[in-house]
Design an enzyme around this catalytic site. Structure first.
Site, PDB file in Angstrom:
ATOM      1  CG  HIS A 222      80.900 -19.400  99.397  1.00  0.00           C
ATOM      2  ND1 HIS A 222      80.574 -20.505  99.763  1.00  0.00           N
ATOM      3  CD2 HIS A 222      80.242 -18.598 100.526  1.00  0.00           C
ATOM      4  CE1 HIS A 222      79.550 -20.818 100.679  1.00  0.00           C
ATOM      5  NE2 HIS A 222      79.375 -19.320 101.494  1.00  0.00           N
TER       6      HIS A 222
ATOM      7  CG  ASP B 119      81.660 -23.685  98.672  1.00  0.00           C
ATOM      8  OD1 ASP B 119      82.669 -22.720  98.789  1.00  0.00           O
ATOM      9  OD2 ASP B 119      80.527 -23.285  98.760  1.00  0.00           O
TER      10      ASP B 119
ATOM     11  CB  SER C  57      78.891 -20.031 104.810  1.00  0.00           C
ATOM     12  OG  SER C  57      77.788 -20.007 103.608  1.00  0.00           O
TER      13      SER C  57
END
Length: 544
Positions: free
Chosen positions: A125, A156, A234
């Site tokens: 993402h 992911d 992230s």
């Protein structure tokens, strides 16, 4: 003359520095060995902490000098911070509601880690719908252009590389460690909240189970930790106390009733992604068994199916028609084991000492196209099948894997295929509550009957004289065209473009019908496209 009043008591004897240090260290060692001191027999002494610290440091230094590093066992291993990079990405997302356009570009920053083979890992993402990706090393003021090699939407994870040799100078890739145990210490390193310097947060592994991956809409193994994971973390690594990477930070739980719950992609999932890319030259995904199953915890249910008291498993409710095993497995089969591992009545299998995990974990360890031995109980018989595993084919896909959305326009009717990003674009993040019930039912419960099946809808009607009376049709499924079932958007565009009947007849959901004169509809399409500044009547993928 005033006299100075002396305090009563014996004047304390001055001790030498060596005696004081020796006394202080011996007292600290005693207390450190869980030997409590008696407050009635020993007075508290002031100023001791500083002296204790000096004595301890000196003692350890002398040990290092004498034994050449015996004290290093007590020193925590510092992870390689140089392997953590900051990721800069410019995104240009497609406009699913107006599929011939793109949204305004925006920038984001996240974290990444350098692995072997001149590659960098980050979250999928973090680089979704990217138009440009740059990487910056710790302590550097240079941003290097990066190339996206693979994006794994389910797990992911994305893989990047940099062609500039200067980027790889002076950096060592991270080493992956084993799957941590509960209460093991972890350190999350990254660049949260867009900071320019590395941030380090610490915690412990608080849970390990099959988690729902928000970005991929899948369920894979995940670690829950109590270290803070914020926006920008992230893609950053999570290190154990030996300095080895045990996961990648990717999401956190934001709720008023919880605090400090973050999630990390563990090494089995990371290594599966890397090996899948190395094996196939591209990311092929995590396979699934392709069945919906029911727990067999009820004793009457097991008895009615003829199962013995020592037999355990899960009952198959439905099988995906597109799954390879749909020809061998049947509804009401009881899956007893997968690849030799027995499955319990609640669908779990032994994981580690004192732990159990959902048997889908065993499936996720396989690769697309692999085979597995499945033992089932059917009609009082035990059968074994060597089934082939494949990726999941959804009727309403969770992602379109970076491709622009497809569309087709005729007489102002905009046709498109439904996906989760489309529903989110139309109805917001709460689309599961606000979208039409018919679409949600197909999204949640319907299965694709073939690999190329799509859910085609009339997205909107661009108002014109040709479509008077049809203006209020919005997000309604197209069931058939001229009495022929609509299989997908491309087949609909082909049969409409090649139609030479007098009328174009569309059968829609809710028993609605649209009828247009063929010649008039095709002639009016060009004017409608010009009015709304639409470059083409169909997307590029439908033209081939």
């Amino acid at each position: 003359m005033a006299r100075t009043k002396r305090k009563r008591g014996r004047k304390p004897k001055n001790a030498t520095d060596e005696e004081t240090a020796s006394q202080d260290y011996s007292t600290a060692s005693k207390n450190g060995a869980n030997e409590p001191s008696d407050p009635d027999s020993q007075e508290p002494r002031r100023g001791r902490p500083k002296k204790i610290m000096v004595a301890s440091l000196e003692r350890c230094s002398s040990r290092l000098a004498d034994s050449k590093g015996d004290c290093t066992a007590a020193v925590k291993v510092v992870p390689s911070m140089e392997a953590v990079v900051k990721v800069f990405c410019v995104h240009t997302e497609p406009n699913f509601s107006l599929p011939w356009q793109r949204k305004r570009q925006y920038s984001s920053s996240s974290s990444g880690l350098i692995v072997g083979g001149r590659r960098v890992l980050t979250n999928a993402h973090s680089v979704e719908h990217h138009t440009q990706v740059k990487l910056k090393k710790r302590g550097s003021d240079t941003k290097y252009l990066a190339t996206v090699l693979a994006i794994g939407t389910e797990c992911d994870i994305a893989m990047l590389t940099v062609s500039d040799d200067e980027f790889w100078e002076g950096v060592s890739p991270v080493e992956f460690g084993d799957l941590p145990a509960l209460q093991d210490a972890v350190t999350v390193v990254g660049y949260p909240i867009g900071g320019d310097t590395i941030s380090v947060t610490s915690g412990v592994v608080s849970r390990m189970e099959i988690l729902s991956y928000v970005h991929g809409s899948t369920e894979l193994l995940g670690l829950q930790i109590d270290a803070a994971i914020n926006s920008g973390n992230s893609g950053g690594p999570a290190f154990n106390d030996k300095g080895k990477c045990v996961g990648i930070a990717f999401q956190s739980l934001k709720h008023e009733d919880v605090e400090n719950i973050g999630y990390v992609i563990p090494t089995p999932v990371i290594l599966h992604f890397i090996r899948d890319y190395e094996k196939n030259g591209a990311y092929t995904g995590f396979p699934i068994l392709g069945v919906e199953w029911q727990k067999m915890e009820n004793p009457d249910l097991r008895m009615s199916m003829g199962m013995g008291p020592d037999q355990k498993g899960v009952r198959i409710r439905r099988i995906e028609p597109t799954a390879p095993e749909s020809h061998v497995l049947k509804p009401s089969d009881v899956i007893l084991s997968f690849d030799g591992v027995n499955i319990s009545n609640d669908g779990t299998v032994p994981f580690r000492h004192g732990e159990r995990i959902g048997f889908s974990y065993l499936v996720s360890q396989k690769y697309t196209g692999d085979r597995a031995l499945v033992k089932v109980f059917r009609n009082l018989q035990i059968l074994e099948f060597n089934v082939k595993l494949a990726t999941h084919k959804r009727l309403v896909p969770a992602h379109i894997k970076g491709r622009p959305p497809s569309y087709y326009i005729i007489a102002g009717f905009v046709f498109t295929a439904v996906s989760v990003p489309y529903l989110r674009s139309e109805y917001g993040k709460d689309y599961e509550f606000d979208a039409p019930v018919k679409l949600l039912e197909k999204h949640l419960h319907s299965m694709a009957q073939s690999v190329d099946e799509q859910l085609v809808v009339v997205s909107q009607v661009l108002v014109s004289d040709i479509n008077i009376g049809y203006e209020e049709i919005v997000n309604t499924q197209v069931l058939a065209f001229n009495d022929k079932p609509v299989k997908n958007l491309k087949s609909l565009a082909n049969i409409v473009e090649s139609c030479d009947d007098d009328y174009l007849k569309f059968d829609l959901e809710y028993q609605q019908k649209v009828v247009l004169k063929t010649s008039t509809a095709k002639a009016a399409t060009l004017d409608i496209l010009t009015t709304h500044c639409i470059p083409s009547a169909m997307s590029d993928d439908l033209k081939t």
